[in-house]
Design a protein around this motif. Structure first.
Motif, PDB file in Angstrom:
ATOM      1  N   THR A   1      -2.595  -2.066  21.452  1.00 15.73           N
ATOM      2  CA  THR A   1      -3.467  -2.640  22.473  1.00 15.73           C
ATOM      3  C   THR A   1      -3.108  -4.123  22.608  1.00 15.73           C
ATOM      4  OG1 THR A   1      -5.235  -1.086  21.990  1.00 15.73           O
ATOM      5  CG2 THR A   1      -5.889  -3.169  23.018  1.00 15.73           C
TER       6      THR A   1
ATOM      7  N   ARG B   1     -13.375  -7.493  26.124  1.00 23.52           N
ATOM      8  CA  ARG B   1     -14.518  -7.386  25.208  1.00 23.52           C
ATOM      9  C   ARG B   1     -14.472  -8.527  24.202  1.00 23.52           C
ATOM     10  NH1 ARG B   1     -17.784  -2.984  23.884  1.00 23.52           N
ATOM     11  NH2 ARG B   1     -16.373  -1.453  24.794  1.00 23.52           N
TER      12      ARG B   1
ATOM     13  N   GLN C   1     -16.420  -1.928  28.630  1.00 24.58           N
ATOM     14  CA  GLN C   1     -17.822  -2.361  28.550  1.00 24.58           C
ATOM     15  C   GLN C   1     -18.698  -1.708  29.620  1.00 24.58           C
ATOM     16  OE1 GLN C   1     -15.107  -4.377  28.937  1.00 24.58           O
ATOM     17  NE2 GLN C   1     -15.504  -6.452  28.188  1.00 24.58           N
TER      18      GLN C   1
END
Ligand code: FMN
Length: 336
Positions: A117, A213, A282
């Motif tokens: 990621t 996030r 989110q």
């Protein structure tokens, strides 16, 4: 297949991304099948009370196993939710015969350990339309739609809902406590999100419309005032990642597993083309923002994943997050 060979397949499966790197899976193997289970001991009751994001994570692991097996010359058949009496028994991957592994099979398998990621800003370079078309077709094979967020009113609505959800999350002490329990400062940690994998700056100050996030809510030291701000300095370059929404018609465990498999495939194909991703989920965490995303973007079905994609900056090291050792997650079928 011998247990030793299964260990290699499970090693590849556990390279799957998972929500907060919870790695909510367990595996058993017999000579000709691998079974994948959700591990309820690793649940996220605040962020993911229905287990949707954890089941998606396990779906990615299933697909990584399939990709690893194809490269090893094994044709597979996957049955989702094979045991009506046990909804945590998520999948059975059966070996159905030998195949000649193709160049593509090997390229996808070697993308598995390469994928991480990437939350840092991407290069100002678009992901080519042909690659997005290919990813859409890959996801479609699993009954999952893949929709780049391109129209400006869609982008405005999506950005607004992500910001709204992030604000709600930061104001929720239970969410923050759960998040912090999965944040890791020890570089040898085998699970959780390492602080090094999270950009150190405040996500709100980042020159991007897309708020990543915030994993270190409330613990970041106050940024010092910018020394001698030069009013003539050019504004920082605004990041323009490609953002895609993935979703399914249904919204049950079967659909979540399909979305996970589709995402697993999308991620290895993207990685094999040099494209990295980071989920921005989110707005999907909360029923209210998830429902509004559906209506504001006139989506048919249910959004399962929001993904930021692009080419990583050259020379910026990527933090690698830990994984639990295979012997912690792979059990003999008889030991279950
Ligand atoms: C369903 C799902 C949701 C995720 N949501 C977010 C997110 O909102 N923000 C983020 O930065 N990473 C998100 N991630 C990425 C995980 O934090 C990451 O996969 C995990 O920490 C392991 O790191 P790796 O992907 O580099 O192996 C998500 C991953 C999954 C599978």
């Amino acid at each position: 297949m011998e247990q030793q060979e299964w260990a290699q397949v499970v090693e590849a499966a556990t390279r799957a991304p998972s929500i907060h790197n919870t790695q909510p899976w367990r595996f058993t193997a017999t000579a000709d099948q691998l079974d994948v289970f959700l591990d309820p001991a690793r649940a996220l009751p605040v962020l993911d009370p229905t287990g949707r994001q954890q089941v998606i994570s396990c779906g990615i692991a299933v697909e990584f196993a399939v990709v690893a097996l194809a490269a090893a010359g094994r044709l597979t058949e996957v049955e989702l939710l094979p045991d009506g009496g046990n909804e945590d028994h998520l999948a059975t991957v059966r070996l159905v015969g030998p195949i000649e592994a193709t160049e593509e099979d090997r390229a996808l398998a070697s993308a598995i350990p390469e994928r991480h990621t990437v939350r840092d800003p991407f290069q100002p370079r678009d992901v080519p339309t042909e690659l997005l078309d290919r990813l859409q077709a890959e996801a479609g094979a699993f009954g999952t739609w893949f929709k780049p967020v391109t129209r400006s009113e869609e982008e405005v609505a999506t950005v607004f809902l992500i910001d709204r959800a992030e604000e709600m999350e930061q104001g929720d002490p239970a969410y923050v406590a759960e998040l912090q329990s999965w944040l890791r400062t020890d570089p040898t940690a085998v699970d959780g999100v390492p602080v090094e994998a999270v950009p150190s700056g405040d996500p709100n100050q980042r020159p991007s419309n897309w708020t990543i996030r915030d994993f270190v809510v409330g613990t970041r030291p106050q940024a010092p005032a910018a020394p001698g701000h030069d009013p003539d300095a050019p504004p920082p370059e605004v990041e323009r990642p490609t953002v895609v929404l993935m979703g399914t018609d249904g919204d049950d465990r079967h659909s979540w597993l399909q979305a996970g498999r589709a995402l697993g495939r999308v991620l290895v194909v993207a990685t094999s083309h040099g494209v990295a991703a980071s989920p921005l989920t989110q707005a999907l965490d909360w029923p209210a923002t998830r429902a509004r995303l559906r209506t504001r973007l006139s989506l048919v079905g249910h959004p399962q994943m929001l993904l930021r994609m692009g080419y990583p900056q050259e020379g910026v090291p990527v933090a690698v997050s830990g994984r639990r050792p295979v012997d912690e997650v792979l059990m003999r079928a008889s030991d279950r």
